[in-house]
Design an enzyme around this catalytic site. Structure first.
Site, short mmCIF file in Angstrom:
data_model
loop_
_atom_site.label_atom_id
_atom_site.label_comp_id
_atom_site.label_asym_id
_atom_site.label_seq_id
_atom_site.Cartn_x
_atom_site.Cartn_y
_atom_site.Cartn_z
N GLY A 70 -42.11 -46.67 37.42
CA GLY A 70 -41.09 -45.70 37.78
C GLY A 70 -39.69 -46.29 37.72
N ASP A 91 -53.23 -43.20 39.56
CA ASP A 91 -53.23 -43.55 40.98
C ASP A 91 -54.55 -43.17 41.62
OD1 ASP A 91 -50.72 -44.63 40.95
OD2 ASP A 91 -49.72 -42.89 41.86
#
Length: 234
Positions: A70, A91
């Site tokens: 990110g 995730d």
């Protein structure tokens, strides 16, 4: 709490590393894939054999990829739906690997079916907790709730206690392995509470949205119809 404070701290720490990867022409998606593969390898290669210390070391080295990718995307000034989808999906895969590895230990060498069941509950409830937020947002609700035990808390509690529990086998520290069962019960109960919190929030928000829609329709029905007849120019 962890999402708010710990993530901000580690973002600052990992920013130079993210910049280095960009200079080496590594893509954020590649970091996401490598990080997930590393977490899966650490969880499924070490945890089923009861090697919780070394398994946690390996997982921890790779779990920070969730913040690095990110950070890289922000430095590039790009944001894609595919990147967000890939990150969120992987995730869930990484989380499942962690709890699957622990469950395999208790189903095998750990020989404790109750804790195996608790671990599987942690796995399932964690997935459902994530789903409730995603599903609520997909039907246009904000789902404004800070759950008691969200993903960051689940991972930190489980990995920290698993790592310390591994000291009994790796460093001959007696009785410290009790930390892992305690962590699993805490995560299980906390995840259940979080699930209830999110469901209550979605129910309230959906009722408010439905009431607002009904009021808007009623107002539209009661609005006077446009006049017919001569135009203003006559």
């Amino acid at each position: 709490m962890l999402n708010k404070y710990a993530r901000a701290f580690f973002t600052r720490v990992l920013t130079p590393f993210a910049a280095l990867l960009l200079r080496l022409r590594v893509s954020p998606d590649a970091v996401t894939l490598i990080g997930t593969a590393g977490v899966m390898a650490g969880a499924l290669a070490f945890y089923p054999r009861g090697e919780f210390f070394w398994g946690t070391v390996v997982i921890t080295l790779f779990v920070f990829s969730d913040m690095v990718d990110g950070n890289m995307a922000r430095q590039l000034g790009v944001s894609s739906r595919w990147g967000a989808f890939l990150d969120s999906t992987l995730d869930r895969v990484a989380d499942a690997a962690v709890f699957t590895g622990i469950a395999l230990w208790y189903a095998g060498g750990g020989d404790h079916m109750v804790l195996c069941a608790v671990t599987l509950f942690c796995l399932a409830s964690g997935q459902v907790v994530s789903y409730t937020k995603a599903r609520g947002e997909s039907i246009g609700l904000p789902v404004k709730v800070n759950g008691l035990v969200e993903r960051a808390e689940r991972l930190v509690i489980t990995l920290v206690c698993a790592g310390f529990a591994g000291w009994e086998r790796t460093f001959d520290v007696p009785h410290i392995d009790v930390l892992l069962p305690i962590a699993l019960w805490v995560v299980a109960v906390g995840s259940l509470i979080t699930l209830v919190q999110r469901m209550v929030t979605v129910r309230r928000e959906s009722a408010e949205a439905d009431a607002a829609d009904a009021a808007a329709r009623e107002a539209a029905d009661q609005a006077p119809a446009p006049a017919e007849g001569k135009s203003e120019r006559g």
